[in-house]
Design a protein around this motif. Structure first.
Motif, PDB file in Angstrom:
ATOM      1  N   LEU A 187       0.812  -1.218   0.000  1.00  0.00           N
ATOM      2  CA  LEU A 187       0.000   0.000   0.000  1.00  0.00           C
ATOM      3  C   LEU A 187       0.845   1.268   0.000  1.00  0.00           C
ATOM      4  CD1 LEU A 187      -2.668  -1.179   2.579  1.00  0.00           C
ATOM      5  CD2 LEU A 187      -3.128  -0.597   0.203  1.00  0.00           C
ATOM      6  N   ALA A 188       2.067   1.143   0.452  1.00  0.00           N
ATOM      7  CA  ALA A 188       2.888   2.342   0.609  1.00  0.00           C
ATOM      8  C   ALA A 188       3.042   3.095  -0.713  1.00  0.00           C
ATOM      9  CB  ALA A 188       4.257   1.962   1.149  1.00  0.00           C
ATOM     10  N   ARG A 189       3.061   2.332  -1.831  1.00  0.00           N
ATOM     11  CA  ARG A 189       3.279   2.973  -3.129  1.00  0.00           C
ATOM     12  C   ARG A 189       2.097   3.824  -3.563  1.00  0.00           C
ATOM     13  NH1 ARG A 189       4.519  -1.273  -7.390  1.00  0.00           N
ATOM     14  NH2 ARG A 189       3.385  -2.670  -6.032  1.00  0.00           N
ATOM     15  N   LEU A 190       0.954   3.636  -2.895  1.00  0.00           N
ATOM     16  CA  LEU A 190      -0.225   4.389  -3.295  1.00  0.00           C
ATOM     17  C   LEU A 190      -0.299   5.770  -2.655  1.00  0.00           C
ATOM     18  CD1 LEU A 190      -2.843   1.553  -3.302  1.00  0.00           C
ATOM     19  CD2 LEU A 190      -1.637   2.579  -5.222  1.00  0.00           C
ATOM     20  N   GLY A 191       0.673   6.073  -1.819  1.00  0.00           N
ATOM     21  CA  GLY A 191       0.758   7.416  -1.261  1.00  0.00           C
ATOM     22  C   GLY A 191      -0.524   7.852  -0.595  1.00  0.00           C
ATOM     23  N   GLU A 192      -1.020   8.998  -1.011  1.00  0.00           N
ATOM     24  CA  GLU A 192      -2.160   9.606  -0.332  1.00  0.00           C
ATOM     25  C   GLU A 192      -3.438   8.772  -0.438  1.00  0.00           C
ATOM     26  OE1 GLU A 192      -3.783  13.089  -2.250  1.00  0.00           O
ATOM     27  OE2 GLU A 192      -2.727  12.591  -4.105  1.00  0.00           O
ATOM     28  N   TYR A 193      -3.520   7.873  -1.427  1.00  0.00           N
ATOM     29  CA  TYR A 193      -4.746   7.100  -1.612  1.00  0.00           C
ATOM     30  C   TYR A 193      -4.694   5.709  -0.961  1.00  0.00           C
ATOM     31  CZ  TYR A 193      -6.155  10.629  -4.998  1.00  0.00           C
ATOM     32  OH  TYR A 193      -6.516  11.802  -5.590  1.00  0.00           O
ATOM     33  N   ALA A 194      -3.612   5.396  -0.268  1.00  0.00           N
ATOM     34  CA  ALA A 194      -3.441   4.045   0.285  1.00  0.00           C
ATOM     35  C   ALA A 194      -4.630   3.626   1.156  1.00  0.00           C
ATOM     36  CB  ALA A 194      -2.148   3.970   1.079  1.00  0.00           C
ATOM     37  N   ASP A 195      -4.992   4.448   2.107  1.00  0.00           N
ATOM     38  CA  ASP A 195      -6.088   4.079   3.012  1.00  0.00           C
ATOM     39  C   ASP A 195      -7.421   3.992   2.266  1.00  0.00           C
ATOM     40  OD1 ASP A 195      -4.448   3.873   5.167  1.00  0.00           O
ATOM     41  OD2 ASP A 195      -4.815   5.913   5.897  1.00  0.00           O
ATOM     42  N   ALA A 196      -7.604   4.894   1.306  1.00  0.00           N
ATOM     43  CA  ALA A 196      -8.852   4.902   0.531  1.00  0.00           C
ATOM     44  C   ALA A 196      -8.976   3.628  -0.296  1.00  0.00           C
ATOM     45  CB  ALA A 196      -8.904   6.142  -0.359  1.00  0.00           C
ATOM     46  N   VAL A 197      -7.885   3.222  -0.928  1.00  0.00           N
ATOM     47  CA  VAL A 197      -7.906   2.007  -1.751  1.00  0.00           C
ATOM     48  C   VAL A 197      -8.155   0.790  -0.875  1.00  0.00           C
ATOM     49  CG1 VAL A 197      -6.502   0.494  -3.208  1.00  0.00           C
ATOM     50  CG2 VAL A 197      -6.453   2.954  -3.576  1.00  0.00           C
ATOM     51  N   ALA A 223     -13.634  10.425   5.920  1.00  0.00           N
ATOM     52  CA  ALA A 223     -12.978  11.718   5.637  1.00  0.00           C
ATOM     53  C   ALA A 223     -11.954  11.647   4.496  1.00  0.00           C
ATOM     54  CB  ALA A 223     -12.336  12.294   6.904  1.00  0.00           C
ATOM     55  N   HIS A 224     -12.104  10.685   3.588  1.00  0.00           N
ATOM     56  CA  HIS A 224     -11.260  10.667   2.379  1.00  0.00           C
ATOM     57  C   HIS A 224     -11.998  11.427   1.275  1.00  0.00           C
ATOM     58  CE1 HIS A 224      -8.497   7.854   4.183  1.00  0.00           C
ATOM     59  NE2 HIS A 224      -9.434   6.943   4.351  1.00  0.00           N
ATOM     60  N   HIS A 225     -12.222  12.698   1.502  1.00  0.00           N
ATOM     61  CA  HIS A 225     -13.091  13.469   0.600  1.00  0.00           C
ATOM     62  C   HIS A 225     -12.477  13.642  -0.789  1.00  0.00           C
ATOM     63  CE1 HIS A 225     -15.663  14.109   3.963  1.00  0.00           C
ATOM     64  NE2 HIS A 225     -14.734  14.754   4.641  1.00  0.00           N
ATOM     65  N   GLU A 226     -11.170  13.827  -0.829  1.00  0.00           N
ATOM     66  CA  GLU A 226     -10.489  14.017  -2.118  1.00  0.00           C
ATOM     67  C   GLU A 226     -10.652  12.765  -2.995  1.00  0.00           C
ATOM     68  OE1 GLU A 226      -8.877  16.456  -3.496  1.00  0.00           O
ATOM     69  OE2 GLU A 226      -7.862  15.426  -5.145  1.00  0.00           O
ATOM     70  N   ALA A 227     -10.449  11.602  -2.382  1.00  0.00           N
ATOM     71  CA  ALA A 227     -10.588  10.340  -3.129  1.00  0.00           C
ATOM     72  C   ALA A 227     -12.034  10.151  -3.583  1.00  0.00           C
ATOM     73  CB  ALA A 227     -10.138   9.172  -2.257  1.00  0.00           C
ATOM     74  N   ALA A 228     -12.989  10.499  -2.722  1.00  0.00           N
ATOM     75  CA  ALA A 228     -14.411  10.374  -3.078  1.00  0.00           C
ATOM     76  C   ALA A 228     -14.741  11.247  -4.285  1.00  0.00           C
ATOM     77  CB  ALA A 228     -15.281  10.757  -1.880  1.00  0.00           C
ATOM     78  N   LEU A 229     -14.172  12.438  -4.294  1.00  0.00           N
ATOM     79  CA  LEU A 229     -14.424  13.375  -5.392  1.00  0.00           C
ATOM     80  C   LEU A 229     -13.859  12.838  -6.708  1.00  0.00           C
ATOM     81  CD1 LEU A 229     -15.721  16.175  -5.663  1.00  0.00           C
ATOM     82  CD2 LEU A 229     -13.435  17.161  -5.481  1.00  0.00           C
ATOM     83  N   ARG A 230     -12.658  12.230  -6.636  1.00  0.00           N
ATOM     84  CA  ARG A 230     -12.047  11.660  -7.848  1.00  0.00           C
ATOM     85  C   ARG A 230     -12.960  10.576  -8.427  1.00  0.00           C
ATOM     86  NH1 ARG A 230      -8.853  15.236  -6.883  1.00  0.00           N
ATOM     87  NH2 ARG A 230     -10.424  16.184  -8.207  1.00  0.00           N
ATOM     88  N   ILE A 231     -13.529   9.753  -7.540  1.00  0.00           N
ATOM     89  CA  ILE A 231     -14.402   8.672  -7.995  1.00  0.00           C
ATOM     90  C   ILE A 231     -15.689   9.236  -8.593  1.00  0.00           C
ATOM     91  CG2 ILE A 231     -15.844   6.761  -7.172  1.00  0.00           C
ATOM     92  CD1 ILE A 231     -13.524   6.124  -5.260  1.00  0.00           C
ATOM     93  N   GLN A 232     -16.216  10.265  -7.952  1.00  0.00           N
ATOM     94  CA  GLN A 232     -17.430  10.895  -8.470  1.00  0.00           C
ATOM     95  C   GLN A 232     -17.207  11.435  -9.878  1.00  0.00           C
ATOM     96  OE1 GLN A 232     -20.295  10.694  -7.392  1.00  0.00           O
ATOM     97  NE2 GLN A 232     -21.498  12.543  -7.522  1.00  0.00           N
TER      98      GLN A 232
END
Ligand code: ZN
Length: 269
Positions: A187-197, A223-232
């Motif tokens: 997961l480390a390679r996913l950076g900011e999205y690791a927890d979201a993924v 509270a992964h709002h940025e990731a949610a927005l990308r998916i939207q």
């Protein structure tokens, strides 16, 4: 043949498009379709004005589909031209609601912040924006949300609280199972999205074909709002065709490390 498959839907798109054009930016109901795939096809054709000339030129209308209480899938549309800065459709709504316990006796009141679907659970229309309301009880003041759904259906605090807690329980159970049986991914390679993924993979592992919109809602809950927005945004590009697992793949792809997550779903939900 079941009653549902036998039901034919005839929709007059002309008046729907005219009503939407008369109120730019306001969501209007198109119809309720018995089959999800039909609703997805209509959303796609509205976006591209394909075989539905009422929505021409392509790209001037935006549509989405959502579950309807009768078991079908509702399609909603809005005209986006001329509306003063059309806001993207929200991935969730956040409300502060009263919790008065589940027993019969008076236990006082506590206030719970819930994150729930942006769609009315009855007709799939957009839920209303929260406004603050204060009330006194037992010598203290409490701040809660009030909102009106444009469709006219009212949400009760009890129902919204139940909707939220059901999803929280579902998500927590999925995470426990996922942690228990799946190898540790890189997961480390996913950076900011690791927890979201990780969250999406856990959620999707328990329920194959779960829709990405549910995934975006879960991301908002954590509270992964940025990731949610990308998916939207990606959902809009795909006319709503994306599963939770493929949402995870999409986010992993943004971080350029998708191969760490095993096979993607063959058919999108
Ligand atoms: Zn409604």
């Amino acid at each position: 043949m079941t009653a549902r498959t036998a039901r034919k839907i005839t929709v007059e798109h002309g008046p729907v498009a005219t009503a939407a054009k008369a109120a730019p930016g306001v969501w209007k109901p198109v119809a309720v379709y018995p089959a999800l795939t039909t609703a997805q096809g209509v959303v796609d054709r509205i976006h591209h004005a394909k075989w539905l000339p009422s929505y021409a030129p392509a790209g001037t209308f935006e549509a989405y589909h959502a579950p309807h209480e009768d078991g079908g899938t509702a399609v909603w549309v809005r005209y986006t031209v001329g509306a003063p800065a059309v806001e993207p459709r929200p991935t969730s709504m956040t409300y502060r609601v009263c919790d008065r316990g589940s027993g019969r006796g008076y236990v006082g009141v506590s206030i719970v912040t819930v994150v729930v679907s942006p769609d009315c659970p009855r007709c799939g229309g957009p839920r209303g924006e929260a406004r603050s309301h204060w009330f006194p009880e037992d010598g203290a003041w409490y701040g809660v949300s009030r909102w009106d759904n444009a469709c006219g259906h009212q949400d009760s605090y009890v129902a919204v609280l139940a909707e939220y807690r059901k999803l929280v329980a579902q998500l927590e159970a999925a995470e426990r199972q996922y942690e228990a049986r799946v190898d540790k991914h890189d997961l480390a390679r996913l950076g900011e999205y690791a927890d979201a993924v990780r969250l999406l993979l856990a959620f999707g592992a328990g329920t194959p074909g779960l829709h990405a919109r549910q995934g975006a809602l879960c991301l908002d809950m954590r509270a992964h709002h940025e990731a949610a927005l990308r998916i939207q945004e990606e959902l809009a590009r795909r006319s709503g065709r994306m599963s939770v697992r493929n949402a995870a793949w999409f986010l992993a792809g943004l971080a350029a490390a998708p191969e760490a997550f095993g096979p993607r779903d063959v058919a999108d939900a």
